[in-house]
Scaffold this motif. Structure first.
Motif, PDB file in Angstrom:
ATOM      1  N   ALA A 153     -31.561  -6.817 -30.643  1.00 48.01           N
ATOM      2  CA  ALA A 153     -31.348  -7.273 -29.277  1.00 48.01           C
ATOM      3  C   ALA A 153     -31.878  -5.422 -28.746  1.00 48.01           C
ATOM      4  CB  ALA A 153     -29.541  -6.510 -28.820  1.00 48.01           C
ATOM      5  N   SER A 156     -31.521  -4.450 -25.574  1.00 48.15           N
ATOM      6  CA  SER A 156     -30.591  -3.614 -24.913  1.00 48.15           C
ATOM      7  C   SER A 156     -30.356  -2.584 -24.614  1.00 48.15           C
ATOM      8  CB  SER A 156     -29.479  -3.917 -25.891  1.00 48.15           C
ATOM      9  OG  SER A 156     -29.305  -2.963 -27.321  1.00 48.15           O
ATOM     10  N   TRP A 161     -24.179  -5.559 -22.921  1.00 50.48           N
ATOM     11  CA  TRP A 161     -25.494  -6.498 -23.660  1.00 50.48           C
ATOM     12  C   TRP A 161     -25.045  -7.869 -24.690  1.00 50.48           C
ATOM     13  CZ3 TRP A 161     -30.727  -5.881 -22.352  1.00 50.48           C
ATOM     14  CH2 TRP A 161     -31.285  -7.001 -22.932  1.00 50.48           C
ATOM     15  N   GLN A 163     -25.003 -10.895 -25.771  1.00 49.65           N
ATOM     16  CA  GLN A 163     -25.788 -11.754 -25.632  1.00 49.65           C
ATOM     17  C   GLN A 163     -25.780 -13.114 -26.522  1.00 49.65           C
ATOM     18  OE1 GLN A 163     -29.241  -9.616 -27.948  1.00 49.65           O
ATOM     19  NE2 GLN A 163     -28.305 -10.588 -29.830  1.00 49.65           N
ATOM     20  N   ARG A 168     -30.120 -12.553 -24.299  1.00 56.22           N
ATOM     21  CA  ARG A 168     -29.125 -12.294 -23.381  1.00 56.22           C
ATOM     22  C   ARG A 168     -29.018 -13.333 -22.366  1.00 56.22           C
ATOM     23  NH1 ARG A 168     -29.861  -7.516 -18.204  1.00 56.22           N
ATOM     24  NH2 ARG A 168     -27.742  -7.275 -18.635  1.00 56.22           N
ATOM     25  N   ASN A 169     -27.504 -13.328 -22.014  1.00 53.19           N
ATOM     26  CA  ASN A 169     -26.496 -14.146 -21.246  1.00 53.19           C
ATOM     27  C   ASN A 169     -26.566 -13.344 -20.639  1.00 53.19           C
ATOM     28  OD1 ASN A 169     -25.020 -15.905 -19.779  1.00 53.19           O
ATOM     29  ND2 ASN A 169     -25.232 -17.386 -21.654  1.00 53.19           N
ATOM     30  N   ARG A 170     -26.716 -12.738 -19.023  1.00 50.19           N
ATOM     31  CA  ARG A 170     -26.637 -11.988 -18.086  1.00 50.19           C
ATOM     32  C   ARG A 170     -25.069 -13.078 -17.121  1.00 50.19           C
ATOM     33  NH1 ARG A 170     -31.388  -9.598 -14.327  1.00 50.19           N
ATOM     34  NH2 ARG A 170     -32.301  -8.597 -16.412  1.00 50.19           N
TER      35      ARG A 170
END
Length: 198
Positions: A153, A156, A161, A163, A168-170
């Motif tokens: 990552a 990051s 952070w 993922q 990455r998945n907000r």
């Protein structure tokens, strides 16, 4: 006598299923909010229903480190206390065979090391965690987590952070269960059936 510092580089181990990873730091308010409100409640409620093709992991990471008088010392965004707490979390990951994440969640957001020690199980494993965190073993465990972070990552900058499968998945920061239940490995699990009806 020449002292030689040994730096361990963690090589990412490829997990064949779906991998959701959280990178955070012990004193970060945003990481603490996510860990306390989502990650640990989610883990405690549903981990027995996780598919064998799904893995959830947590990484407490420093900001860097250096050699100090022949010993490796990590540096953390919120100072030495945060590093001490991060080491406890990652030593728990190394030495507690079951539900180490609950111990890491208990430590998350605390302001004092002594309070964090109360999170450790009163067992031989708990003693190993304390010893690890208070010796060079803890420094290297934390350094390994940081090496791993920058391998898998590298972008990051924001913590936590989160993922999924290396991306990455907000949404996971606010809707962890929904994100997990969209994964191929989890969508048919009992915990996700109600999610699929929404």
């Amino acid at each position: 006598m020449t002292k030689v510092a040994v730096f361990l580089l963690t090589i990412p181990i490829v997990f064949a299923g779906d991998l959701l990873e959280v990178f955070g730091i012990a004193r970060c308010p945003d990481t603490s909010r996510f860990v306390k409100n989502q990650l640990i409640p989610f883990y405690q409620k549903f981990n027995a229903d996780f598919s064998s093709d799904f893995k959830l992991d947590f990484h407490a990471v420093p900001t860097g480190g250096s050699n100090v008088e022949g010993h490796y010392v990590n540096k953390c965004l919120h100072g030495k206390i945060e590093c001490a707490l991060n080491k406890l979390q990652m030593c728990a990951k190394k030495h507690i065979s079951k539900d180490w994440m609950v111990t890491a969640g208990c430590i998350q957001g605390l302001k004092a090391y002594e309070a964090a020690l109360a999170c450790l199980p009163d067992t031989e494993e708990g003693q190993k965690v304390k010893t690890c965190a208070e010796t060079q073993e803890g420094e290297y465990v934390l350094n390994d987590e940081n090496s791993y972070r920058y391998n898998v990552a590298p972008g990051s900058a924001w913590l936590p952070w989160i993922q999924v499968n290396g991306v990455r998945n907000r949404d996971a920061e606010y809707h962890l269960k929904t994100v997990v239940c969209q994964l191929e490995s989890m969508k048919n699990q009992e915990m996700c059936k109600e999610e699929g009806k929404k």
